[in-house]
Design a protein around this motif. Structure first.
Motif, mmCIF file in Angstrom:
data_model
loop_
_atom_site.group_PDB
_atom_site.id
_atom_site.type_symbol
_atom_site.label_atom_id
_atom_site.label_comp_id
_atom_site.label_asym_id
_atom_site.label_seq_id
_atom_site.Cartn_x
_atom_site.Cartn_y
_atom_site.Cartn_z
ATOM 1 N N MET A 1 0.842 -1.200 0.000
ATOM 2 C CA MET A 1 0.000 0.000 0.000
ATOM 3 C C MET A 1 0.881 1.255 0.000
ATOM 4 N N SER A 2 0.499 2.257 -0.787
ATOM 5 C CA SER A 2 1.316 3.476 -0.849
ATOM 6 C C SER A 2 1.113 4.305 0.420
ATOM 7 N N GLU A 3 2.059 5.234 0.645
ATOM 8 C CA GLU A 3 1.983 6.087 1.836
ATOM 9 C C GLU A 3 0.665 6.881 1.859
ATOM 10 N N SER A 4 0.278 7.398 0.697
ATOM 11 C CA SER A 4 -0.949 8.210 0.692
ATOM 12 C C SER A 4 -2.182 7.340 0.974
ATOM 13 N N ASP A 5 -2.150 6.058 0.551
ATOM 14 C CA ASP A 5 -3.270 5.156 0.884
ATOM 15 C C ASP A 5 -3.341 4.921 2.396
ATOM 16 N N ILE A 6 -2.169 4.727 3.004
ATOM 17 C CA ILE A 6 -2.142 4.488 4.463
ATOM 18 C C ILE A 6 -2.685 5.717 5.194
ATOM 19 N N LEU A 7 -2.245 6.911 4.747
ATOM 20 C CA LEU A 7 -2.713 8.142 5.397
ATOM 21 C C LEU A 7 -4.218 8.311 5.219
ATOM 22 N N ARG A 8 -4.701 7.951 4.027
ATOM 23 C CA ARG A 8 -6.151 8.052 3.775
ATOM 24 C C ARG A 8 -6.922 7.109 4.704
ATOM 25 N N GLN A 9 -6.356 5.919 4.933
ATOM 26 C CA GLN A 9 -7.010 4.945 5.835
ATOM 27 C C GLN A 9 -7.095 5.465 7.266
ATOM 28 N N LEU A 10 -6.032 6.169 7.678
ATOM 29 C CA LEU A 10 -6.020 6.723 9.045
ATOM 30 C C LEU A 10 -7.072 7.819 9.177
ATOM 31 N N SER A 11 -7.113 8.675 8.164
ATOM 32 C CA SER A 11 -8.113 9.744 8.155
ATOM 33 C C SER A 11 -9.523 9.150 8.140
ATOM 34 N N ALA A 12 -9.693 8.093 7.339
ATOM 35 C CA ALA A 12 -11.014 7.447 7.222
ATOM 36 C C ALA A 12 -11.441 6.827 8.548
ATOM 37 N N ALA A 13 -10.467 6.298 9.316
ATOM 38 C CA ALA A 13 -10.820 5.679 10.602
ATOM 39 C C ALA A 13 -11.539 6.697 11.484
ATOM 40 N N LYS A 38 3.709 12.582 10.764
ATOM 41 C CA LYS A 38 2.873 12.459 9.565
ATOM 42 C C LYS A 38 1.583 11.705 9.879
ATOM 43 N N VAL A 39 1.732 10.646 10.694
ATOM 44 C CA VAL A 39 0.554 9.864 11.094
ATOM 45 C C VAL A 39 -0.468 10.795 11.750
ATOM 46 N N LEU A 40 0.042 11.722 12.563
ATOM 47 C CA LEU A 40 -0.873 12.624 13.266
ATOM 48 C C LEU A 40 -1.419 13.715 12.346
ATOM 49 N N THR A 41 -0.508 14.468 11.691
ATOM 50 C CA THR A 41 -0.988 15.656 10.964
ATOM 51 C C THR A 41 -1.703 15.295 9.667
ATOM 52 N N GLN A 42 -1.158 14.315 8.924
ATOM 53 C CA GLN A 42 -1.759 14.016 7.616
ATOM 54 C C GLN A 42 -2.721 12.823 7.661
ATOM 55 N N GLY A 43 -2.732 12.124 8.814
ATOM 56 C CA GLY A 43 -3.660 11.003 8.963
ATOM 57 C C GLY A 43 -4.809 11.367 9.894
ATOM 58 N N LEU A 44 -4.568 11.198 11.203
ATOM 59 C CA LEU A 44 -5.645 11.383 12.183
ATOM 60 C C LEU A 44 -6.213 12.800 12.178
ATOM 61 N N SER A 45 -5.326 13.820 12.166
ATOM 62 C CA SER A 45 -5.826 15.205 12.227
ATOM 63 C C SER A 45 -6.564 15.582 10.956
ATOM 64 N N ALA A 46 -6.119 15.041 9.829
ATOM 65 C CA ALA A 46 -6.828 15.311 8.564
ATOM 66 C C ALA A 46 -8.255 14.785 8.668
ATOM 67 N N VAL A 111 -8.502 19.071 20.478
ATOM 68 C CA VAL A 111 -8.111 18.821 19.076
ATOM 69 C C VAL A 111 -6.908 19.700 18.727
ATOM 70 N N ALA A 112 -6.936 20.960 19.201
ATOM 71 C CA ALA A 112 -5.864 21.900 18.820
ATOM 72 C C ALA A 112 -4.512 21.514 19.434
ATOM 73 N N MET A 113 -4.514 21.028 20.674
ATOM 74 C CA MET A 113 -3.227 20.808 21.359
ATOM 75 C C MET A 113 -2.310 19.809 20.631
ATOM 76 N N PRO A 114 -2.817 18.629 20.245
ATOM 77 C CA PRO A 114 -1.908 17.720 19.530
ATOM 78 C C PRO A 114 -1.467 18.244 18.166
ATOM 79 N N VAL A 115 -2.316 19.074 17.540
ATOM 80 C CA VAL A 115 -1.911 19.681 16.263
ATOM 81 C C VAL A 115 -0.715 20.608 16.517
ATOM 82 N N PHE A 116 -0.783 21.360 17.608
ATOM 83 C CA PHE A 116 0.328 22.254 17.942
ATOM 84 C C PHE A 116 1.580 21.427 18.281
ATOM 85 N N GLU A 117 1.370 20.357 19.067
ATOM 86 C CA GLU A 117 2.514 19.516 19.456
ATOM 87 C C GLU A 117 3.186 18.916 18.224
#
Ligand code: B12
Length: 216
Positions: A1-13, A38-46, A111-117
């Motif tokens: 699976m490509s990196e962008s697919d993995i990030l999309r899956q995290l966001s989808a979760a 990246k897992v946080l900003t481009q996955g979960l936070s997205a 929500v904001a605090m981990p984005v800042f971290e």
């Protein structure tokens, strides 16, 4: 699976409220070598950002937003210790965060605090419904460069003036930049009340904080 697919899956979760699936997905992404930030900003936070958009457009309702937050926090619990280790050497600055007197809305701040971290800031949470004096004490104790005021209602946003005055009276105003956050904030009004800026979006807030710190 490509990196962008993995990030999309995290966001989808997060968007799909997959509470049992989020931790295995995060763990698999980390095991596969994806950077925690990246897992946080481009996955979960997205995913959380999409939830915010859907809430504002009426596609999602508050009970779903609260479950999405639970999913986000479950994933965050796995990533957060790794981020702290990541960032210790290059902390941009310290932010103290707290809700202004009378305000008990916690979700936005959480929500904001981990984005800042994740963007390299050290974040200290002072809590909710704080007196002006608690912010003054927070500055004395933690020596932050930034004070983040959580103001989620018009009434508490308007209280910004009093909080800034208390910080000024204590002789601490020159030491810190002050930014307001929440759905009812306005940057112009925040400046008129003595703060430096405001943002109703954690990700745009990071850009503003970077500007306030002089690190474009
Ligand atoms: C959930 C909620 C509650 C929950 C809070 C649960 C909790 N633990 O947080 C409960 C039910 C307790 C509640 C109570 C009240 N609420 Co309420 N609540 C909301 C609601 C529906 C969602 C807020 C939320 O979680 N949003 C999702 C988060 C992710 O968004 P956010 O807060 O904007 O945060 C983002 C940014 O602002 C930013 N950010 C957040 N913090 C910070 C800090 C900094 C420094 C920066 C830079 C950025 C930043 O990052 C986040 C991600 O981008 C809003 C409606 C809305 N559309 O916002 C009303 C709302 C905020 N509530 C409102 C009101 C009036 C109340 C009550 C007075 C209701 C009542 N009559 O009892 C009470 C007052 C409680 C109090 N004293 O604080 C009004 C405020 C209106 C106004 N403009 O004054 C709103 C806007 C609803 C409305 N349209 O009338 N509420």
């Amino acid at each position: 699976m490509s990196e962008s697919d993995i990030l999309r899956q995290l966001s989808a979760a997060v968007e799909e409220l997959d509470l049992s699936g989020v931790v295995p997905r995060v763990q698999a992404a980390l095991d596969g070598g994806l950077a925690p930030a990246k897992v946080l900003t481009q996955g979960l936070s997205a995913g959380m950002r999409e939830v915010g958009k859907k809430f504002n457009s009426g596609e999602m309702f508050m009970p779903e937003v609260l479950v999405a937050c639970d999913v986000y926090f479950a994933g965050l619990a796995v990533v957060r210790p790794l981020l702290r280790a990541d960032k210790d050497d290059h902390v941009l600055g310290t932010v103290i965060m707290g809700n202004i007197h009378g305000d008990v809305h916690t979700v936005g701040k959480q929500v904001a605090m981990p984005v800042f971290e994740a963007s390299g800031l050290r974040v200290i949470d002072l809590g909710e419904d704080l007196t002006d004096e608690a912010f003054v004490e927070g500055i004395r104790k933690h020596h932050p460069q930034i004070v983040g005021l959580g103001t989620y209602m018009t009434s508490t946003f308007m209280h910004t003036k009093a909080t800034v005055e208390a910080i000024t009276k204590a002789g601490l105003r020159e030491r810190v930049k002050i930014i307001c956050g929440g759905p009812a904030v306005d940057a112009e009004a925040a400046r008129r009340m003595g703060a430096d800026d405001a943002s109703d979006d954690a990700w745009k807030g990071v850009e503003k904080i970077r500007r306030l710190l002089g690190v474009e």
